[in-house]
Design a protein around this motif. Structure first.
Motif, PDB file in Angstrom:
ATOM      1  N   THR A 143       0.750  -1.349   0.144  1.00 14.67           N
ATOM      2  CA  THR A 143      -0.163   0.056  -0.206  1.00 14.67           C
ATOM      3  C   THR A 143       0.656   1.217  -0.202  1.00 14.67           C
ATOM      4  O   THR A 143       0.609   2.142  -0.834  1.00 14.67           O
ATOM      5  N   ILE A 144       2.062   1.386   0.931  1.00 12.73           N
ATOM      6  CA  ILE A 144       2.617   2.495   1.037  1.00 12.73           C
ATOM      7  C   ILE A 144       3.609   2.612  -0.436  1.00 12.73           C
ATOM      8  O   ILE A 144       3.605   3.605  -0.917  1.00 12.73           O
ATOM      9  N   GLY A 145       3.741   1.453  -0.898  1.00 13.55           N
ATOM     10  CA  GLY A 145       4.662   1.774  -2.396  1.00 13.55           C
ATOM     11  C   GLY A 145       4.011   2.112  -3.453  1.00 13.55           C
ATOM     12  O   GLY A 145       4.208   3.094  -4.192  1.00 13.55           O
ATOM     13  N   ILE A 146       2.501   1.887  -3.509  1.00 10.62           N
ATOM     14  CA  ILE A 146       1.521   2.305  -4.452  1.00 10.62           C
ATOM     15  C   ILE A 146       1.304   3.742  -4.100  1.00 10.62           C
ATOM     16  O   ILE A 146       1.383   4.503  -5.265  1.00 10.62           O
ATOM     17  N   VAL A 147       0.763   4.033  -2.739  1.00 13.01           N
ATOM     18  CA  VAL A 147       0.496   5.379  -2.606  1.00 13.01           C
ATOM     19  C   VAL A 147       1.681   6.456  -2.706  1.00 13.01           C
ATOM     20  O   VAL A 147       1.515   7.539  -3.510  1.00 13.01           O
ATOM     21  N   GLY A 148       2.886   5.917  -2.248  1.00  8.70           N
ATOM     22  CA  GLY A 148       3.962   6.851  -2.364  1.00  8.70           C
ATOM     23  C   GLY A 148       4.335   7.032  -3.997  1.00  8.70           C
ATOM     24  O   GLY A 148       4.741   8.235  -4.272  1.00  8.70           O
ATOM     25  N   THR A 149       4.420   6.141  -4.624  1.00  8.02           N
ATOM     26  CA  THR A 149       5.106   6.167  -5.972  1.00  8.02           C
ATOM     27  C   THR A 149       4.002   6.900  -6.892  1.00  8.02           C
ATOM     28  O   THR A 149       4.313   7.931  -7.702  1.00  8.02           O
ATOM     29  N   LEU A 150       2.704   6.825  -6.688  1.00  7.25           N
ATOM     30  CA  LEU A 150       1.781   7.464  -7.590  1.00  7.25           C
ATOM     31  C   LEU A 150       1.631   9.056  -6.845  1.00  7.25           C
ATOM     32  O   LEU A 150       1.516   9.868  -7.601  1.00  7.25           O
ATOM     33  N   GLY A 151       1.855   9.146  -5.788  1.00  7.14           N
ATOM     34  CA  GLY A 151       1.986  10.594  -5.300  1.00  7.14           C
ATOM     35  C   GLY A 151       3.153  11.403  -5.678  1.00  7.14           C
ATOM     36  O   GLY A 151       3.137  12.451  -5.926  1.00  7.14           O
ATOM     37  N   HIS A 152       4.372  10.554  -5.660  1.00  2.00           N
ATOM     38  CA  HIS A 152       5.437  11.217  -6.169  1.00  2.00           C
ATOM     39  C   HIS A 152       5.752  11.141  -7.609  1.00  2.00           C
ATOM     40  O   HIS A 152       5.940  12.302  -8.268  1.00  2.00           O
ATOM     41  N   TYR A 153       5.316  10.300  -8.435  1.00  2.13           N
ATOM     42  CA  TYR A 153       5.618  10.114  -9.912  1.00  2.13           C
ATOM     43  C   TYR A 153       4.200  10.312 -10.709  1.00  2.13           C
ATOM     44  O   TYR A 153       4.248  10.968 -11.898  1.00  2.13           O
ATOM     45  N   GLY A 154       3.191  10.040  -9.977  1.00  2.00           N
ATOM     46  CA  GLY A 154       1.924  10.096 -10.731  1.00  2.00           C
ATOM     47  C   GLY A 154       1.525   8.963 -11.445  1.00  2.00           C
ATOM     48  O   GLY A 154       0.511   8.765 -12.012  1.00  2.00           O
ATOM     49  N   SER A 155       2.522   8.096 -11.536  1.00  3.81           N
ATOM     50  CA  SER A 155       2.245   6.509 -12.038  1.00  3.81           C
ATOM     51  C   SER A 155       3.135   5.449 -11.511  1.00  3.81           C
ATOM     52  O   SER A 155       4.147   5.839 -10.774  1.00  3.81           O
ATOM     53  N   LEU A 156       2.867   4.236 -11.773  1.00  2.00           N
ATOM     54  CA  LEU A 156       3.715   3.272 -11.025  1.00  2.00           C
ATOM     55  C   LEU A 156       4.758   2.810 -12.122  1.00  2.00           C
ATOM     56  O   LEU A 156       4.984   3.164 -13.272  1.00  2.00           O
ATOM     57  N   ASN A 157       5.651   1.552 -11.949  1.00  2.00           N
ATOM     58  CA  ASN A 157       6.550   0.954 -12.646  1.00  2.00           C
ATOM     59  C   ASN A 157       7.624   2.102 -13.273  1.00  2.00           C
ATOM     60  O   ASN A 157       8.030   1.944 -14.461  1.00  2.00           O
TER      61      ASN A 157
END
Length: 145
Positions: free
Chosen positions: A68-82
């Motif tokens: 959950t933290i990885g998804i929220v943090g990555t989306l919040g910082h980059y706006g997308s995953l991967n």
């Protein structure tokens, strides 16, 4: 979003990962102990299996928190995953943890395959934890000044 908004999130992730690794090694120790007692036909203490299950449940919760933290943090910082190999490695670890937990619930005389599947999954999980730790360290380096 601004990076300082997420520093608390990365701290939670770091502690969760540390506790997940501690849980993994406690599970390995208690699992090896149960295996030894079973193979030598010695009586297992009544508290050992519930302790093993409790630590395992805690590890599942920690790994899901990390996801959950990885998804929220990555989306919040980059706006997308991967943005790195950490995502597929992390998803593989989550899958292995869930497979291990699921197979643990099947261990018994009616499902003889479950014990070896559980142990095999946990051996592979050791490699997964090593890889997710390495790739996570690489990702963290992107966020540090």
């Amino acid at each position: 979003m601004n990076l300082p908004d997420f520093v608390w999130l990365w701290r939670i992730a770091a502690w969760s990962m540390g506790f997940s690794l501690v849980a993994y090694f406690l599970l390995a120790a208690s699992g090896i102990w149960m295996f030894y007692l079973r193979s030598t036909r010695l009586e297992r203490p009544s508290w050992l299996q519930p302790l093993h299950y409790g630590i395992g449940g805690t590890m599942v919760a920690l790994v899901l928190l990390l996801l959950t933290i990885g998804i929220v943090g990555t989306l919040g910082h980059y706006g997308s995953l991967n943005h790195s190999v950490h995502l597929p490695v992390g998803l593989a670890v989550v899958g292995l943890v869930l497979l291990s937990a699921g197979s643990a619930t099947q261990i018994g005389s009616q499902h003889r395959w479950a014990r070896s599947f559980h142990i095999g999954t946990n051996v592979i999980l050791l490699v997964g934890f090593a890889l997710v730790s390495l790739t996570g360290w690489i990702v963290v380096q992107k966020y540090l000044p």
